[in-house]
Design a protein around this motif. Sequence first.
Motif, PDB file in Angstrom:
ATOM      1  N   ASN A  15       0.873  -1.170   0.000  1.00  0.00           N
ATOM      2  CA  ASN A  15       0.000   0.000   0.000  1.00  0.00           C
ATOM      3  C   ASN A  15       0.917   1.229   0.000  1.00  0.00           C
ATOM      4  N   ALA A  16       0.816   2.049  -1.031  1.00  0.00           N
ATOM      5  CA  ALA A  16       1.695   3.215  -1.157  1.00  0.00           C
ATOM      6  C   ALA A  16       1.356   4.310  -0.151  1.00  0.00           C
ATOM      7  N   GLU A  17       0.142   4.324   0.348  1.00  0.00           N
ATOM      8  CA  GLU A  17      -0.284   5.360   1.295  1.00  0.00           C
ATOM      9  C   GLU A  17       0.246   5.128   2.704  1.00  0.00           C
ATOM     10  N   ASN A  18       0.191   3.858   3.163  1.00  0.00           N
ATOM     11  CA  ASN A  18       0.587   3.601   4.555  1.00  0.00           C
ATOM     12  C   ASN A  18       1.762   2.627   4.700  1.00  0.00           C
ATOM     13  N   GLY A  19       2.266   2.087   3.577  1.00  0.00           N
ATOM     14  CA  GLY A  19       3.435   1.232   3.612  1.00  0.00           C
ATOM     15  C   GLY A  19       3.211  -0.191   4.064  1.00  0.00           C
ATOM     16  N   THR A  20       1.967  -0.615   4.191  1.00  0.00           N
ATOM     17  CA  THR A  20       1.711  -1.987   4.640  1.00  0.00           C
ATOM     18  C   THR A  20       1.832  -2.971   3.481  1.00  0.00           C
ATOM     19  N   LEU A  21       2.300  -4.153   3.827  1.00  0.00           N
ATOM     20  CA  LEU A  21       2.415  -5.240   2.868  1.00  0.00           C
ATOM     21  C   LEU A  21       1.029  -5.823   2.615  1.00  0.00           C
ATOM     22  N   ILE A  22       0.683  -5.984   1.345  1.00  0.00           N
ATOM     23  CA  ILE A  22      -0.624  -6.526   0.974  1.00  0.00           C
ATOM     24  C   ILE A  22      -0.513  -7.972   0.501  1.00  0.00           C
ATOM     25  N   LEU A  23       0.445  -8.245  -0.404  1.00  0.00           N
ATOM     26  CA  LEU A  23       0.598  -9.586  -0.966  1.00  0.00           C
ATOM     27  C   LEU A  23       2.066  -9.940  -1.129  1.00  0.00           C
ATOM     28  N   VAL A  24       2.379 -11.211  -0.982  1.00  0.00           N
ATOM     29  CA  VAL A  24       3.681 -11.755  -1.355  1.00  0.00           C
ATOM     30  C   VAL A  24       3.433 -12.679  -2.542  1.00  0.00           C
ATOM     31  N   LEU A  25       4.084 -12.395  -3.659  1.00  0.00           N
ATOM     32  CA  LEU A  25       3.897 -13.161  -4.889  1.00  0.00           C
ATOM     33  C   LEU A  25       5.032 -14.173  -5.019  1.00  0.00           C
ATOM     34  N   GLU A  26       4.677 -15.452  -4.937  1.00  0.00           N
ATOM     35  CA  GLU A  26       5.668 -16.524  -4.999  1.00  0.00           C
ATOM     36  C   GLU A  26       5.424 -17.379  -6.224  1.00  0.00           C
ATOM     37  N   GLY A  27       6.513 -17.756  -6.888  1.00  0.00           N
ATOM     38  CA  GLY A  27       6.413 -18.588  -8.075  1.00  0.00           C
ATOM     39  C   GLY A  27       7.750 -18.737  -8.783  1.00  0.00           C
ATOM     40  N   HIS A  28       8.735 -17.972  -8.333  1.00  0.00           N
ATOM     41  CA  HIS A  28      10.071 -18.057  -8.919  1.00  0.00           C
ATOM     42  C   HIS A  28      10.995 -18.857  -8.008  1.00  0.00           C
ATOM     43  N   THR A  29      11.983 -19.516  -8.623  1.00  0.00           N
ATOM     44  CA  THR A  29      12.944 -20.305  -7.862  1.00  0.00           C
ATOM     45  C   THR A  29      14.275 -19.577  -7.685  1.00  0.00           C
ATOM     46  N   LEU A  30      14.451 -18.473  -8.387  1.00  0.00           N
ATOM     47  CA  LEU A  30      15.641 -17.627  -8.253  1.00  0.00           C
ATOM     48  C   LEU A  30      15.185 -16.178  -8.166  1.00  0.00           C
ATOM     49  N   ALA A  31      16.109 -15.255  -8.153  1.00  0.00           N
ATOM     50  CA  ALA A  31      15.812 -13.825  -8.003  1.00  0.00           C
ATOM     51  C   ALA A  31      14.780 -13.332  -9.019  1.00  0.00           C
ATOM     52  N   VAL A  32      13.953 -12.397  -8.581  1.00  0.00           N
ATOM     53  CA  VAL A  32      12.983 -11.737  -9.462  1.00  0.00           C
ATOM     54  C   VAL A  32      13.589 -10.385  -9.845  1.00  0.00           C
ATOM     55  N   TYR A  33      13.824 -10.194 -11.144  1.00  0.00           N
ATOM     56  CA  TYR A  33      14.504  -8.989 -11.627  1.00  0.00           C
ATOM     57  C   TYR A  33      13.559  -7.934 -12.187  1.00  0.00           C
ATOM     58  N   GLY A  34      12.330  -8.303 -12.512  1.00  0.00           N
ATOM     59  CA  GLY A  34      11.407  -7.331 -13.102  1.00  0.00           C
ATOM     60  C   GLY A  34       9.992  -7.552 -12.626  1.00  0.00           C
ATOM     61  N   CYS A  35       9.202  -6.471 -12.605  1.00  0.00           N
ATOM     62  CA  CYS A  35       7.798  -6.560 -12.224  1.00  0.00           C
ATOM     63  C   CYS A  35       7.050  -5.360 -12.788  1.00  0.00           C
ATOM     64  N   ALA A  36       5.782  -5.556 -13.079  1.00  0.00           N
ATOM     65  CA  ALA A  36       4.970  -4.452 -13.601  1.00  0.00           C
ATOM     66  C   ALA A  36       3.491  -4.789 -13.451  1.00  0.00           C
ATOM     67  N   PHE A  37       2.697  -3.751 -13.210  1.00  0.00           N
ATOM     68  CA  PHE A  37       1.244  -3.890 -13.202  1.00  0.00           C
ATOM     69  C   PHE A  37       0.709  -3.855 -14.630  1.00  0.00           C
ATOM     70  N   ALA A  38      -0.395  -4.566 -14.859  1.00  0.00           N
ATOM     71  CA  ALA A  38      -1.151  -4.415 -16.102  1.00  0.00           C
ATOM     72  C   ALA A  38      -1.825  -3.048 -16.077  1.00  0.00           C
ATOM     73  N   PRO A  39      -2.147  -2.493 -17.241  1.00  0.00           N
ATOM     74  CA  PRO A  39      -2.785  -1.176 -17.270  1.00  0.00           C
ATOM     75  C   PRO A  39      -4.084  -1.089 -16.470  1.00  0.00           C
ATOM     76  N   ASP A  40      -4.831  -2.193 -16.393  1.00  0.00           N
ATOM     77  CA  ASP A  40      -6.081  -2.180 -15.633  1.00  0.00           C
ATOM     78  C   ASP A  40      -5.870  -2.444 -14.146  1.00  0.00           C
ATOM     79  N   GLY A  41      -4.615  -2.721 -13.749  1.00  0.00           N
ATOM     80  CA  GLY A  41      -4.290  -2.964 -12.344  1.00  0.00           C
ATOM     81  C   GLY A  41      -4.694  -4.323 -11.816  1.00  0.00           C
TER      82      GLY A  41
END
Length: 167
Positions: A15-41
Amino acid sequence: LVVTASVDRTARVWNAENGTLILVLEGHTLAVYGCAFAPDGKHIVTAGRDEKVCVFSAETGECQLTIEGEHTDALTCCCFSHDGKYILTSSWDQTARIWKATDGTQVKTLTHEDRVNSCAFSFDDQLIVTACRVKIVRIWDTQRGQLKHTLAGHSDYVRYSCFSTDG
């Protein structure tokens, strides 16, 4: 919301307003180097050192699509097209690739002679820019997958490139 990618093998939604963690996205077995939202969020794409692309629900954190088997080295960057129909990835395997966002079908491969560090669509999705380890930036025609321009002049590898909002 803010999404972050980490060498801890996760992406996280905050959450950008209060800094709380909302979700942890797991599915990679090594480092995650990139991330992006879809235009519709509604979705988040991640790119990893494990040569894998994951598309997650931004609401539940569930991995809804995995793309793997085409890239042969670490993925360095990922993004959605502005119309949300495509995913663009770049990799140390000397390629950038365009995928259908709905099912992960590969649409085009943009071949380079060295590692590709980043990739981005123009705001009208007509062009793609890629940044390379060989000190150059390339601009591509999205529909044809053809090289339009090579931008040279940096004295060391180029880490990132992007378009302005007016192209």
